[in-house]
Motif scaffolding. Structure first.
Motif, PDB file in Angstrom:
ATOM      1  N   MET A 148       0.921  -1.325   0.275  1.00 10.66           N
ATOM      2  CA  MET A 148      -0.006  -0.037   0.003  1.00 10.66           C
ATOM      3  C   MET A 148       1.057   1.200  -0.024  1.00 10.66           C
ATOM      4  O   MET A 148       0.244   2.244  -0.739  1.00 10.66           O
ATOM      5  CB  MET A 148      -1.022  -0.082   1.451  1.00 10.66           C
ATOM      6  CG  MET A 148      -1.935  -1.104   1.458  1.00 10.66           C
ATOM      7  SD  MET A 148      -2.897  -1.332  -0.487  1.00 10.66           S
ATOM      8  CE  MET A 148      -3.967   0.648  -0.085  1.00 10.66           C
ATOM      9  N   SER A 149       2.186   1.021   0.419  1.00 12.50           N
ATOM     10  CA  SER A 149       3.186   2.558   1.002  1.00 12.50           C
ATOM     11  C   SER A 149       3.784   2.480  -0.703  1.00 12.50           C
ATOM     12  O   SER A 149       3.558   3.775  -1.323  1.00 12.50           O
ATOM     13  CB  SER A 149       3.972   2.012   1.927  1.00 12.50           C
ATOM     14  OG  SER A 149       5.082   3.148   2.231  1.00 12.50           O
ATOM     15  N   ARG A 150       4.136   1.402  -1.775  1.00  9.43           N
ATOM     16  CA  ARG A 150       4.601   1.671  -2.954  1.00  9.43           C
ATOM     17  C   ARG A 150       2.755   2.047  -4.053  1.00  9.43           C
ATOM     18  O   ARG A 150       3.639   3.238  -4.280  1.00  9.43           O
ATOM     19  CB  ARG A 150       4.976   0.307  -3.274  1.00  9.43           C
ATOM     20  CG  ARG A 150       6.163  -0.235  -2.519  1.00  9.43           C
ATOM     21  CD  ARG A 150       6.363  -1.586  -3.484  1.00  9.43           C
ATOM     22  NE  ARG A 150       7.205  -0.910  -4.676  1.00  9.43           N
ATOM     23  CZ  ARG A 150       6.080  -1.307  -5.767  1.00  9.43           C
ATOM     24  NH1 ARG A 150       5.428  -2.653  -5.772  1.00  9.43           N
ATOM     25  NH2 ARG A 150       5.749  -0.842  -7.065  1.00  9.43           N
ATOM     26  N   LEU A 151       2.152   1.832  -3.884  1.00  7.55           N
ATOM     27  CA  LEU A 151       0.382   2.365  -4.555  1.00  7.55           C
ATOM     28  C   LEU A 151       0.534   3.417  -3.849  1.00  7.55           C
ATOM     29  O   LEU A 151       0.145   4.788  -5.162  1.00  7.55           O
ATOM     30  CB  LEU A 151       0.426   1.118  -4.495  1.00  7.55           C
ATOM     31  CG  LEU A 151       0.471  -0.141  -4.488  1.00  7.55           C
ATOM     32  CD1 LEU A 151      -0.216  -0.820  -4.600  1.00  7.55           C
ATOM     33  CD2 LEU A 151       0.451  -0.284  -6.640  1.00  7.55           C
ATOM     34  N   PHE A 152       0.458   4.178  -3.275  1.00  9.23           N
ATOM     35  CA  PHE A 152       0.015   5.085  -2.701  1.00  9.23           C
ATOM     36  C   PHE A 152       0.827   5.901  -2.757  1.00  9.23           C
ATOM     37  O   PHE A 152       0.366   7.373  -3.160  1.00  9.23           O
ATOM     38  CB  PHE A 152      -1.119   5.021  -1.295  1.00  9.23           C
ATOM     39  CG  PHE A 152      -2.447   4.828  -1.309  1.00  9.23           C
ATOM     40  CD1 PHE A 152      -3.742   5.225  -1.972  1.00  9.23           C
ATOM     41  CD2 PHE A 152      -2.374   3.312  -1.174  1.00  9.23           C
ATOM     42  CE1 PHE A 152      -4.938   4.608  -1.600  1.00  9.23           C
ATOM     43  CE2 PHE A 152      -3.425   2.557  -1.186  1.00  9.23           C
ATOM     44  CZ  PHE A 152      -4.758   3.163  -1.732  1.00  9.23           C
ATOM     45  N   LEU A 153       2.078   6.499  -2.627  1.00  6.41           N
ATOM     46  CA  LEU A 153       2.833   7.083  -2.549  1.00  6.41           C
ATOM     47  C   LEU A 153       3.915   6.823  -3.839  1.00  6.41           C
ATOM     48  O   LEU A 153       4.918   7.798  -3.873  1.00  6.41           O
ATOM     49  CB  LEU A 153       4.278   6.614  -1.646  1.00  6.41           C
ATOM     50  CG  LEU A 153       4.128   6.753   0.075  1.00  6.41           C
ATOM     51  CD1 LEU A 153       4.718   6.456   0.817  1.00  6.41           C
ATOM     52  CD2 LEU A 153       3.121   7.995   0.481  1.00  6.41           C
ATOM     53  N   GLU A 155       5.344   4.890  -5.763  1.00  3.49           N
ATOM     54  CA  GLU A 155       6.460   4.532  -6.126  1.00  3.49           C
ATOM     55  C   GLU A 155       7.003   4.274  -8.548  1.00  3.49           C
ATOM     56  O   GLU A 155       7.858   4.842  -8.123  1.00  3.49           O
ATOM     57  CB  GLU A 155       6.977   3.278  -5.290  1.00  3.49           C
ATOM     58  CG  GLU A 155       9.255   2.669  -5.790  1.00  3.49           C
ATOM     59  CD  GLU A 155       8.985   1.149  -4.930  1.00  3.49           C
ATOM     60  OE1 GLU A 155       9.812   0.851  -5.214  1.00  3.49           O
ATOM     61  OE2 GLU A 155       8.319   1.948  -3.479  1.00  3.49           O
ATOM     62  N   ASP A 156       6.183   3.479  -8.292  1.00  2.00           N
ATOM     63  CA  ASP A 156       6.015   3.092 -10.362  1.00  2.00           C
ATOM     64  C   ASP A 156       4.797   3.773 -10.123  1.00  2.00           C
ATOM     65  O   ASP A 156       3.993   3.191  -9.770  1.00  2.00           O
ATOM     66  CB  ASP A 156       5.803   1.639 -10.274  1.00  2.00           C
ATOM     67  CG  ASP A 156       5.701   0.794 -11.052  1.00  2.00           C
ATOM     68  OD1 ASP A 156       5.466   1.450 -12.168  1.00  2.00           O
ATOM     69  OD2 ASP A 156       6.606   0.112 -11.658  1.00  2.00           O
ATOM     70  N   LEU A 157       4.593   4.347 -11.487  1.00  2.00           N
ATOM     71  CA  LEU A 157       3.209   4.880 -11.739  1.00  2.00           C
ATOM     72  C   LEU A 157       2.652   4.289 -12.312  1.00  2.00           C
ATOM     73  O   LEU A 157       1.420   4.185 -12.009  1.00  2.00           O
ATOM     74  CB  LEU A 157       4.053   6.324 -12.525  1.00  2.00           C
ATOM     75  CG  LEU A 157       3.213   7.546 -13.555  1.00  2.00           C
ATOM     76  CD1 LEU A 157       2.360   8.138 -12.269  1.00  2.00           C
ATOM     77  CD2 LEU A 157       3.323   8.163 -14.439  1.00  2.00           C
ATOM     78  N   VAL A 158       3.304   3.538 -13.019  1.00  4.34           N
ATOM     79  CA  VAL A 158       1.940   1.820 -13.780  1.00  4.34           C
ATOM     80  C   VAL A 158       1.630   1.581 -12.835  1.00  4.34           C
ATOM     81  O   VAL A 158      -0.294   1.047 -12.694  1.00  4.34           O
ATOM     82  CB  VAL A 158       3.009   1.098 -14.617  1.00  4.34           C
ATOM     83  CG1 VAL A 158       2.206   0.236 -15.178  1.00  4.34           C
ATOM     84  CG2 VAL A 158       4.070   1.952 -15.351  1.00  4.34           C
ATOM     85  N   ASP A 159       2.135   0.661 -11.962  1.00  8.18           N
ATOM     86  CA  ASP A 159       0.940   0.134 -10.906  1.00  8.18           C
ATOM     87  C   ASP A 159       0.316   1.511  -9.996  1.00  8.18           C
ATOM     88  O   ASP A 159      -1.260   0.297  -9.689  1.00  8.18           O
ATOM     89  CB  ASP A 159       2.132  -0.347  -9.411  1.00  8.18           C
ATOM     90  CG  ASP A 159       2.990  -1.144 -10.318  1.00  8.18           C
ATOM     91  OD1 ASP A 159       2.366  -2.273 -11.080  1.00  8.18           O
ATOM     92  OD2 ASP A 159       4.051  -1.716  -9.682  1.00  8.18           O
ATOM     93  N   SER A 160       0.665   2.177  -9.558  1.00 11.45           N
ATOM     94  CA  SER A 160      -0.351   3.085  -9.093  1.00 11.45           C
ATOM     95  C   SER A 160      -1.845   3.076  -9.998  1.00 11.45           C
ATOM     96  O   SER A 160      -2.504   3.267  -9.716  1.00 11.45           O
ATOM     97  CB  SER A 160       0.248   4.619  -8.619  1.00 11.45           C
ATOM     98  OG  SER A 160       1.528   4.281  -7.410  1.00 11.45           O
ATOM     99  N   LEU A 161      -1.708   3.146 -11.363  1.00 14.96           N
ATOM    100  CA  LEU A 161      -2.788   3.910 -11.701  1.00 14.96           C
ATOM    101  C   LEU A 161      -3.273   2.425 -12.314  1.00 14.96           C
ATOM    102  O   LEU A 161      -4.714   2.956 -12.680  1.00 14.96           O
ATOM    103  CB  LEU A 161      -2.150   4.216 -13.368  1.00 14.96           C
ATOM    104  CG  LEU A 161      -1.618   5.590 -13.599  1.00 14.96           C
ATOM    105  CD1 LEU A 161      -0.561   5.648 -14.518  1.00 14.96           C
ATOM    106  CD2 LEU A 161      -2.539   6.038 -13.552  1.00 14.96           C
ATOM    107  N   LYS A 162      -2.594   1.265 -12.783  1.00 10.55           N
ATOM    108  CA  LYS A 162      -3.452   0.159 -12.204  1.00 10.55           C
ATOM    109  C   LYS A 162      -4.804   0.067 -11.248  1.00 10.55           C
ATOM    110  O   LYS A 162      -5.679   0.084 -11.040  1.00 10.55           O
ATOM    111  CB  LYS A 162      -2.701  -0.800 -12.773  1.00 10.55           C
ATOM    112  CG  LYS A 162      -1.477  -1.445 -13.644  1.00 10.55           C
ATOM    113  CD  LYS A 162      -1.153  -2.624 -13.435  1.00 10.55           C
ATOM    114  CE  LYS A 162      -0.080  -2.668 -14.978  1.00 10.55           C
ATOM    115  NZ  LYS A 162       0.506  -3.878 -14.272  1.00 10.55           N
ATOM    116  N   LEU A 163      -3.933   0.144 -10.169  1.00 15.70           N
ATOM    117  CA  LEU A 163      -4.889   0.317  -8.548  1.00 15.70           C
ATOM    118  C   LEU A 163      -5.955   1.435  -8.902  1.00 15.70           C
ATOM    119  O   LEU A 163      -7.072   1.766  -8.580  1.00 15.70           O
ATOM    120  CB  LEU A 163      -3.704   0.622  -7.536  1.00 15.70           C
ATOM    121  CG  LEU A 163      -4.308   0.663  -6.034  1.00 15.70           C
ATOM    122  CD1 LEU A 163      -5.237  -0.306  -5.775  1.00 15.70           C
ATOM    123  CD2 LEU A 163      -4.295   1.446  -4.944  1.00 15.70           C
TER     124      LEU A 163
END
Length: 236
Positions: A148-153, A155-163
Motif C-alpha cells: 500500500m505504501s508503494r502504491l499510494f506514494l 513509487e511506480d506510476l504504472v502500478d499506481s494507475l492500475k490501482l
C-alpha cells in the motif's frame, strides 16, 4: 595505485546496490507469498477436492450451508444469524441429551453422558500454534502495508494507475452490489467454475491466452506513452 577514498566509495556503493537488491528480493518474496496465499489455499487437496465436487455429498453440504449462511446474512443482521445458529445447535444437543437420558432410564443402562467422547477431547489451542499463526498474519500485514505504501506514494506510476483504475471500477461494482451479494456470487463461482473449467479446459485456456495477450499489448503501449517509462525500463 588506486586512491583509497575512491576504493572506499566503490565498496560502499557496491554494498548499497547489494542491499537494495536484497531488500527488493525480500519485498518480492513477501509480495509473492501474500498474493499467492489465496491461490495456495484453493489448491490445497481438501479445498481442491471440495470445489471440484470429488465427493458430491460433502461438497453439496458445504455449498448448501455456506449459501444458507450468506442468504441469512443478506436478510437478517449478523447478530440475529449467529444467535439463531447457536440456538439451533443448542436445541439439537439438548434434545439429544434428553432423548439419551430417557432411553437410559427406560432400559436401565449406565452408558453415561452421550457427549463424553467429545468432551474428553482437547479443544485448547497450543501456544506454539497460536504464535505461528500470529507470526504468519503479521508477515501478511507487513507485506500489505509495504504494498500500500508503494502504491499510494506512487513509487511506480504504472502500478499506481492500475490501482486507480481498479478502484474506479469498484465504485461501479459497489453501486450495484453490496458486500453480501458479492460474497454470494463468489461462493457460487467457487463451487461452479472449477467443474466447468475442468470439462472445457482447452477452450477456456485458449480464450484466456488471447485476452492476456491483448491486455499485455495494451499495457505495453500505455507504458511507452507515460512519462517516466523509459527511466523505469533503465532502472529495471
Amino acid at each position: 595505485m588506486a586512491d583509497p577514498m575512491t576504493q572506499s566509495t566503490q565498496i560502499s556503493s557496491s554494498q548499497g546496490l547489494n542491499d537494495g537488491h536484497t531488500a527488493k528480493s525480500k519485498d518480492s518474496k513477501f509480495s509473492d507469498s501474500f498474493f499467492s496465499s489465496p491461490v495456495s489455499l484453493i489448491q490445497s487437496p481438501q479445498v481442491y477436492d471440495l470445489v471440484h465436487w470429488r465427493d458430491p455429498k460433502k461438497s453439496g453440504v458445504v455449498f448448501g450451508l455456506s449459501m444458507l449462511v450468506l442468504l441469512s446474512l443478506a436478510a437478517f443482521s449478523m447478530i440475529s444469524v449467529v444467535s439463531y445458529l447457536l440456538l439451533a445447535l443448542l436445541c439439537v444437543t439438548i434434545s439429544f441429551r434428553i432423548y439419551k437420558s430417557v432411553v437410559q432410564a427406560v432400559q436401565k443402562s449406565n452408558e453415561g453422558h452421550p457427549f463424553k467422547a467429545l468432551m474428553d477431547k482437547d479443544v485448547t489451542i497450543p501456544p506454539e500454534t497460536f504464535r505461528k499463526h500470529v507470526d504468519l498474519c503479521l508477515s501478511y500485514i507487513n507485506c500489505a502495508l509495504k504494498k500500500m505504501s508503494r502504491l499510494f506514494l506512487v513509487e511506480d506510476l504504472v502500478d499506481s494507475l492500475k490501482l486507480a483504475v481498479v478502484m474506479w471500477l469498484m465504485t461501479y461494482v459497489g453501486a450495484v452490489f453490496n458486500g453480501i451479494t458479492i460474497l454470494i456470487l463468489a461462493d457460487i463461482l467457487l463451487f461452479g467454475v472449477p467443474p466447468v473449467y475442468e470439462k472445457n479446459k482447452t477452450q477456456i485456456d485458449h480464450y484466456i491466452g488471447i485476452a492476456r495477450n491483448q491486455v499485455n499489448s495494451t499495457m505495453a503501449k500505455l507504458q511507452e506513452k507515460l512519462p517516466g517509462a523509459m527511466k523505469r525500463c533503465k532502472t529495471e
